[in-house]
Design an enzyme around this catalytic site. Structure first.
Site, mmCIF file in Angstrom:
data_model
loop_
_atom_site.group_PDB
_atom_site.id
_atom_site.type_symbol
_atom_site.label_atom_id
_atom_site.label_comp_id
_atom_site.label_asym_id
_atom_site.label_seq_id
_atom_site.Cartn_x
_atom_site.Cartn_y
_atom_site.Cartn_z
ATOM 1 N N HIS A 140 0.784 -1.057 0.008
ATOM 2 C CA HIS A 140 -0.140 0.030 0.023
ATOM 3 C C HIS A 140 0.804 1.437 -0.109
ATOM 4 C CE1 HIS A 140 -3.693 2.301 1.318
ATOM 5 N NE2 HIS A 140 -2.739 3.165 1.771
ATOM 6 N N GLU A 141 2.191 1.412 0.809
ATOM 7 C CA GLU A 141 2.697 2.391 0.987
ATOM 8 C C GLU A 141 3.252 2.649 -0.265
ATOM 9 O OE1 GLU A 141 1.886 4.364 3.192
ATOM 10 O OE2 GLU A 141 0.913 3.209 4.259
ATOM 11 N N HIS A 172 1.945 4.282 -2.901
ATOM 12 C CA HIS A 172 1.765 5.793 -2.908
ATOM 13 C C HIS A 172 3.061 6.405 -3.679
ATOM 14 C CE1 HIS A 172 -1.499 6.777 -0.270
ATOM 15 N NE2 HIS A 172 -1.275 5.944 0.462
HETATM 16 NI NI NI Z 1 -2.516 5.248 2.010
#
Ligand code: NI
Length: 182
Positions: free
Chosen positions: A142-143, A146
């Site tokens: 998830h990170e 980004h």
């Molecule tokens: Ni996030």
């Protein structure tokens, strides 16, 4: 030390690819990481990426000692990860509800690899090389998304599994619980 505002989905810079860090152990990097920990703690997140506080550099932080929402999950070590790369160990994928501090109050069912290896550097330039599974692996994916300008709603495959926490709970999709955001 300063808590920074978290950018919300709709900000164009969240959709940009962030730049590699080329200087380690600098005052500027130290300040960025302090701000990220302060902001993640304030927002009760389990992870945060630098572009979420308007710094388009390839820096993420994550980790917690104990997560009441996942009482049986092992602690994830508090980690600063810079210029990360992810490789998959197995092809296995699972679907779990995710939230994001940049998409507050919502959740979506997102496929992620279950077993990964991640590599990168800490803020001093020391190499990090670890394997991770399940929730730990999910937070990292998830990170790192980004850093490439990808928000989790872009990974939701069936939009009936994306919505506001309260409505998802009322309609039996989600167990009533606080949203988990990263
Ligand atoms: Ni996030």
């Amino acid at each position: 030390m300063a808590i920074q505002a978290v950018l919300k989905m709709g900000e164009r810079s969240l959709l940009q690819r962030s730049h590699e860090v080329d200087t380690f152990n600098s005052r500027q990097l130290e300040q960025l990481i302090e701000d990220m920990w302060d902001t993640m703690t304030e927002e009760k997140g389990v992870g945060l990426a630098a572009p979420q506080i308007a710094v388009n550099q390839r820096v993420v932080i994550f980790g917690y000692d104990h997560n009441p929402r996942y009482p049986d999950a092992p602690a994830v070590p508090k980690t600063v990860l810079i210029n990360p790369t992810i490789t998959t160990i197995t092809d296995e994928i699972d679907y779990v509800w995710e939230g994001c501090l940049s998409v507050p109050g919502m959740r979506g069912l997102v496929p992620r690899f279950v077993n990964i290896r991640y590599q990168g550097y800490d803020q001093f330039g020391n190499k990090i090389d670890r394997e991770a599974s399940d929730f730990h692996a999910r937070v990292i994916q998830h990170e790192c998304d980004h850093l490439d300008g990808t928000l989790y709603p872009q990974r939701v495959e069936d939009m009936q599994y994306f919505g506001f926490c309260e409505e998802l709970e009322n309609n039996g999709y989600l167990e009533p619980q606080p949203c988990d955001e990263a």
